[in-house]
Design a protein around this motif. Sequence first.
Motif, PDB file in Angstrom:
ATOM      1  N   SER A  59      -4.135   6.411  -7.880  1.00  0.00           N
ATOM      2  CA  SER A  59      -4.617   5.713  -9.076  1.00  0.00           C
ATOM      3  C   SER A  59      -3.868   6.142 -10.327  1.00  0.00           C
ATOM      4  CB  SER A  59      -6.118   5.950  -9.264  1.00  0.00           C
ATOM      5  OG  SER A  59      -6.393   7.284  -9.668  1.00  0.00           O
ATOM      6  N   ARG A  60      -3.086   7.216 -10.254  1.00  0.00           N
ATOM      7  CA  ARG A  60      -2.338   7.712 -11.424  1.00  0.00           C
ATOM      8  C   ARG A  60      -1.000   6.991 -11.590  1.00  0.00           C
ATOM      9  NH1 ARG A  60      -7.369   9.626 -10.806  1.00  0.00           N
ATOM     10  NH2 ARG A  60      -7.792  11.256 -12.351  1.00  0.00           N
ATOM     11  N   GLN A  61      -0.675   6.070 -10.714  1.00  0.00           N
ATOM     12  CA  GLN A  61       0.517   5.247 -10.869  1.00  0.00           C
ATOM     13  C   GLN A  61       0.203   4.131 -11.875  1.00  0.00           C
ATOM     14  OE1 GLN A  61       2.310   5.184  -6.451  1.00  0.00           O
ATOM     15  NE2 GLN A  61       0.320   4.219  -6.618  1.00  0.00           N
ATOM     16  N   HIS A  62       1.187   3.263 -12.108  1.00  0.00           N
ATOM     17  CA  HIS A  62       0.935   2.175 -13.054  1.00  0.00           C
ATOM     18  C   HIS A  62       1.925   1.033 -12.812  1.00  0.00           C
ATOM     19  CE1 HIS A  62      -0.802   0.246 -16.437  1.00  0.00           C
ATOM     20  NE2 HIS A  62       0.241   0.387 -17.259  1.00  0.00           N
ATOM     21  N   THR A  63       1.428  -0.188 -12.833  1.00  0.00           N
ATOM     22  CA  THR A  63       2.261  -1.389 -12.765  1.00  0.00           C
ATOM     23  C   THR A  63       1.628  -2.457 -13.641  1.00  0.00           C
ATOM     24  OG1 THR A  63       3.030  -0.978 -10.502  1.00  0.00           O
ATOM     25  CG2 THR A  63       3.140  -3.242 -11.284  1.00  0.00           C
ATOM     26  N   PHE A  64       2.440  -3.123 -14.419  1.00  0.00           N
ATOM     27  CA  PHE A  64       1.986  -4.316 -15.119  1.00  0.00           C
ATOM     28  C   PHE A  64       3.156  -5.281 -15.224  1.00  0.00           C
ATOM     29  CE2 PHE A  64       3.271  -1.134 -18.104  1.00  0.00           C
ATOM     30  CZ  PHE A  64       3.777  -1.740 -19.230  1.00  0.00           C
ATOM     31  N   ALA A  65       2.834  -6.567 -15.267  1.00  0.00           N
ATOM     32  CA  ALA A  65       3.873  -7.594 -15.227  1.00  0.00           C
ATOM     33  C   ALA A  65       3.368  -8.850 -15.902  1.00  0.00           C
ATOM     34  CB  ALA A  65       4.267  -7.888 -13.774  1.00  0.00           C
ATOM     35  N   GLY A  83      -9.464   1.653 -17.283  1.00  0.00           N
ATOM     36  CA  GLY A  83      -8.251   2.232 -16.725  1.00  0.00           C
ATOM     37  C   GLY A  83      -8.462   2.529 -15.259  1.00  0.00           C
ATOM     38  N   CYS A  84      -7.448   2.244 -14.450  1.00  0.00           N
ATOM     39  CA  CYS A  84      -7.594   2.410 -13.003  1.00  0.00           C
ATOM     40  C   CYS A  84      -7.989   3.832 -12.629  1.00  0.00           C
ATOM     41  CB  CYS A  84      -6.288   2.018 -12.308  1.00  0.00           C
ATOM     42  SG  CYS A  84      -6.369   2.081 -10.509  1.00  0.00           S
ATOM     43  N   ALA A  85      -7.369   4.823 -13.235  1.00  0.00           N
ATOM     44  CA  ALA A  85      -7.673   6.209 -12.880  1.00  0.00           C
ATOM     45  C   ALA A  85      -9.135   6.541 -13.161  1.00  0.00           C
ATOM     46  CB  ALA A  85      -6.753   7.158 -13.643  1.00  0.00           C
ATOM     47  N   ASN A  86      -9.644   6.118 -14.314  1.00  0.00           N
ATOM     48  CA  ASN A  86     -11.037   6.403 -14.649  1.00  0.00           C
ATOM     49  C   ASN A  86     -12.007   5.695 -13.701  1.00  0.00           C
ATOM     50  OD1 ASN A  86     -10.462   8.060 -16.873  1.00  0.00           O
ATOM     51  ND2 ASN A  86     -10.281   6.293 -18.237  1.00  0.00           N
ATOM     52  N   LEU A  87     -11.690   4.448 -13.362  1.00  0.00           N
ATOM     53  CA  LEU A  87     -12.577   3.685 -12.483  1.00  0.00           C
ATOM     54  C   LEU A  87     -12.554   4.242 -11.056  1.00  0.00           C
ATOM     55  CD1 LEU A  87     -11.817   0.078 -13.760  1.00  0.00           C
ATOM     56  CD2 LEU A  87     -13.685   1.608 -14.432  1.00  0.00           C
ATOM     57  N   MET A 116     -12.476   2.309  -4.340  1.00  0.00           N
ATOM     58  CA  MET A 116     -11.245   3.034  -4.645  1.00  0.00           C
ATOM     59  C   MET A 116     -10.035   2.311  -4.059  1.00  0.00           C
ATOM     60  SD  MET A 116     -12.477   6.961  -3.871  1.00  0.00           S
ATOM     61  CE  MET A 116     -10.934   7.723  -4.411  1.00  0.00           C
ATOM     62  N   THR A 117     -10.167   1.876  -2.810  1.00  0.00           N
ATOM     63  CA  THR A 117      -9.062   1.203  -2.136  1.00  0.00           C
ATOM     64  C   THR A 117      -8.719  -0.120  -2.801  1.00  0.00           C
ATOM     65  OG1 THR A 117      -9.672   2.236  -0.031  1.00  0.00           O
ATOM     66  CG2 THR A 117      -8.254   0.302   0.069  1.00  0.00           C
ATOM     67  N   GLN A 118      -9.730  -0.895  -3.171  1.00  0.00           N
ATOM     68  CA  GLN A 118      -9.452  -2.180  -3.819  1.00  0.00           C
ATOM     69  C   GLN A 118      -8.700  -1.991  -5.132  1.00  0.00           C
ATOM     70  OE1 GLN A 118     -12.800  -4.819  -4.299  1.00  0.00           O
ATOM     71  NE2 GLN A 118     -11.637  -6.309  -5.499  1.00  0.00           N
ATOM     72  N   MET A 119      -9.044  -0.959  -5.878  1.00  0.00           N
ATOM     73  CA  MET A 119      -8.408  -0.759  -7.170  1.00  0.00           C
ATOM     74  C   MET A 119      -6.950  -0.305  -7.044  1.00  0.00           C
ATOM     75  SD  MET A 119     -10.388  -1.782  -9.514  1.00  0.00           S
ATOM     76  CE  MET A 119      -9.447  -1.186 -10.917  1.00  0.00           C
ATOM     77  N   VAL A 120      -6.617   0.504  -6.061  1.00  0.00           N
ATOM     78  CA  VAL A 120      -5.234   0.986  -5.950  1.00  0.00           C
ATOM     79  C   VAL A 120      -4.346   0.033  -5.163  1.00  0.00           C
ATOM     80  CG1 VAL A 120      -5.959   3.389  -6.152  1.00  0.00           C
ATOM     81  CG2 VAL A 120      -5.667   2.390  -3.870  1.00  0.00           C
ATOM     82  N   ASN A 121      -4.956  -0.993  -4.543  1.00  0.00           N
ATOM     83  CA  ASN A 121      -4.172  -1.928  -3.733  1.00  0.00           C
ATOM     84  C   ASN A 121      -3.549  -3.017  -4.610  1.00  0.00           C
ATOM     85  OD1 ASN A 121      -2.986  -3.373  -1.715  1.00  0.00           O
ATOM     86  ND2 ASN A 121      -4.891  -3.943  -0.670  1.00  0.00           N
ATOM     87  N   LEU A 122      -2.690  -2.586  -5.508  1.00  0.00           N
ATOM     88  CA  LEU A 122      -1.868  -3.461  -6.342  1.00  0.00           C
ATOM     89  C   LEU A 122      -0.439  -2.981  -6.168  1.00  0.00           C
ATOM     90  CD1 LEU A 122      -2.513  -4.502 -10.053  1.00  0.00           C
ATOM     91  CD2 LEU A 122      -0.267  -3.744  -9.293  1.00  0.00           C
ATOM     92  N   GLU A 123       0.455  -3.879  -5.787  1.00  0.00           N
ATOM     93  CA  GLU A 123       1.814  -3.455  -5.454  1.00  0.00           C
ATOM     94  C   GLU A 123       2.778  -3.623  -6.616  1.00  0.00           C
ATOM     95  OE1 GLU A 123       5.491  -4.229  -2.294  1.00  0.00           O
ATOM     96  OE2 GLU A 123       3.551  -5.218  -1.990  1.00  0.00           O
ATOM     97  N   GLY A 124       3.505  -2.560  -6.879  1.00  0.00           N
ATOM     98  CA  GLY A 124       4.672  -2.605  -7.744  1.00  0.00           C
ATOM     99  C   GLY A 124       5.804  -1.930  -7.001  1.00  0.00           C
TER     100      GLY A 124
END
Length: 303
Positions: free
Chosen positions: A63-69, A191-195, A208-216
């Motif tokens: 969750s400490r990673q980050h992607t936005f587009a 924020g993803c990490a807080n959630l 937890m899994t749903q929130m981190v399952n975003l690919e960058g």
Amino acid sequence: MVGAWRRPLFAGGWTESTEQDTIVFNLQSPSLFIDIRFPLKRPDFSKKSGYEDLSMDELRCLSRQHTFAGYTKAEPKDGSGFAPVATRHHALDWNYHPKFPRERPNRWRFQLKEDGTSFKEFSVAFDPHNQAVYMERWGLYPKGRGPYLALRREIHGEESESLFVVVGNHFAFARDRKHPLPSFPSAKSGGCANLVDAAYHQGDREKMTQMVNLEGSYGHVRDENGALTWKIMKSTVPWREGKPLLVAGDFKLNVGSNNGVPPFVSFLGARWRVFECSFSVDELHTMFMVAGGDRQRSLKSRL
């Protein structure tokens, strides 16, 4: 600002960040961008093959990673004497949750170096001393200039928002998590990490899994020998690293246009809108390893 950019420095308030703690891959076409960030302290996931292999502590680390587009709109310098302003509209965002909306747009001023190899980013907000609240310096990666391609996937039903950008020898792919997002009643801030931390303390692995399952995913079109590999170098989905993003047959110019590059392409089994492309049709055929028969069909569709 078209290019594949690294971020050597962030400074804001009393906080600094460099490439000693965070590696950033920021690909920008004239309109679309994908920005992916990784903490260097991320654990080794090389022996993992899916989220089901991860412990809850490991999910928390992701969750400490980050992607936005999304879309970047640059406004030219006005009569105020300040630098031009860029506004980024996020089509997908690692930190998004409807209960905790972003308080202000992602807007910043930028100053481009004369030779185009670097730029400085300044916040539009000022502190009590009339200084920018933060500053970031960006520099081009090697082979970070060149022709560009920007695609956005057409969405139907429950499909996830996805964007794809190529600049020079660099590519980035972003795919959103599934929506609607779960609720986090105990979370005090977004924020993803807080959630994810809130779900961790509730013992809710599914959230937890749903929130981190975003690919960058970031990678190189060609290897050091010039071979087309489309190798993923870094990914928020760690088991994707070292693998090809695509193989021959995954890309087709299957919708004709009299102006060369068609407005839509077939890519990774879906239909994608071409936002921008400075590659020629022949260059696209070569880069995406389009077979001879498919080349002829795409050429005939443009006649």
